[in-house]
Write a protein that holds these residues in place. Sequence first.
Motif, short mmCIF file in Angstrom:
data_model
loop_
_atom_site.label_atom_id
_atom_site.label_comp_id
_atom_site.label_asym_id
_atom_site.label_seq_id
_atom_site.Cartn_x
_atom_site.Cartn_y
_atom_site.Cartn_z
N SER A 10 29.37 12.29 -120.92
CA SER A 10 30.14 11.10 -121.24
C SER A 10 31.44 11.03 -120.44
N PHE A 11 32.21 12.11 -120.43
CA PHE A 11 33.49 11.99 -119.73
C PHE A 11 33.33 12.04 -118.22
N PHE A 12 32.28 12.66 -117.69
CA PHE A 12 32.02 12.55 -116.25
C PHE A 12 31.76 11.09 -115.90
N ARG A 13 30.97 10.41 -116.71
CA ARG A 13 30.68 8.99 -116.45
C ARG A 13 31.93 8.15 -116.60
N ASP A 14 32.78 8.46 -117.58
CA ASP A 14 34.03 7.71 -117.77
C ASP A 14 34.97 7.91 -116.59
N VAL A 15 35.21 9.15 -116.22
CA VAL A 15 36.16 9.44 -115.15
C VAL A 15 35.67 8.92 -113.81
N LEU A 16 34.37 9.12 -113.53
CA LEU A 16 33.83 8.70 -112.24
C LEU A 16 33.42 7.23 -112.23
N GLN A 17 33.52 6.57 -113.38
CA GLN A 17 33.21 5.16 -113.54
C GLN A 17 31.83 4.81 -112.99
N ASP A 36 35.92 13.44 -106.03
CA ASP A 36 36.78 13.91 -104.95
C ASP A 36 37.89 14.77 -105.55
N SER A 37 38.86 15.15 -104.76
CA SER A 37 39.91 16.05 -105.24
C SER A 37 40.74 15.43 -106.36
N LEU A 38 41.03 14.15 -106.27
CA LEU A 38 41.80 13.50 -107.32
C LEU A 38 41.01 13.42 -108.62
N ASN A 39 39.76 13.02 -108.54
CA ASN A 39 38.94 12.95 -109.74
C ASN A 39 38.58 14.33 -110.28
N HIS A 40 38.60 15.33 -109.43
CA HIS A 40 38.39 16.70 -109.91
C HIS A 40 39.49 17.06 -110.92
N ILE A 41 40.72 16.74 -110.55
CA ILE A 41 41.84 17.00 -111.46
C ILE A 41 41.69 16.15 -112.73
N ALA A 42 41.30 14.90 -112.58
CA ALA A 42 41.10 14.03 -113.75
C ALA A 42 40.01 14.59 -114.66
N LEU A 43 38.94 15.13 -114.09
CA LEU A 43 37.88 15.74 -114.89
C LEU A 43 38.40 16.97 -115.64
N CYS A 49 41.67 17.84 -122.69
CA CYS A 49 41.94 16.96 -123.83
C CYS A 49 40.78 16.95 -124.83
N ARG A 50 39.58 16.82 -124.34
CA ARG A 50 38.42 16.69 -125.24
C ARG A 50 38.04 18.00 -125.93
N ILE A 60 40.73 25.85 -112.53
CA ILE A 60 40.46 24.56 -111.88
C ILE A 60 39.84 24.79 -110.51
N GLU A 61 40.35 25.75 -109.78
CA GLU A 61 39.82 26.06 -108.46
C GLU A 61 38.42 26.66 -108.51
N ALA A 62 38.06 27.26 -109.64
CA ALA A 62 36.76 27.93 -109.77
C ALA A 62 35.61 26.97 -110.09
N VAL A 63 35.93 25.72 -110.39
CA VAL A 63 34.88 24.75 -110.73
C VAL A 63 34.36 24.10 -109.45
N HIS A 64 33.17 24.55 -109.05
CA HIS A 64 32.51 24.01 -107.86
C HIS A 64 31.26 23.24 -108.22
#
Length: 79
Positions: A10-17, A36-43, A49-50, A60-64
């Motif tokens: 759900s939140f991947f779909r929300d963030v990536l629209q 991308d790098s900006l949406n990576h931080i948003a994710l 939060c969730r 954060i850097e470990a999430v590939h």
Amino acid sequence: MTPIPDEIVSFFRDVLQCDGFDLTTDTNPDDLLGWDSLNHIALMVETECRFGVSFEPHDIEAVHRVGDLIDILHAKQAL
């Protein structure tokens, strides 16, 4: 194939629209338009939060890929 928790999808779909994709543990930024790098931080912020966790910069850097995010959440006992 390990199912991805609905809340993560759900939140991947929300963030990536975007609704037109399926997530697997192997899904990575090259697989999803908009991860991308900006949406990576948003994710990562949305994950914090969730799930009520706090990430360190090395987390954060470990999430590939999506599986890395799930592994970190399990390690923080949030899932």
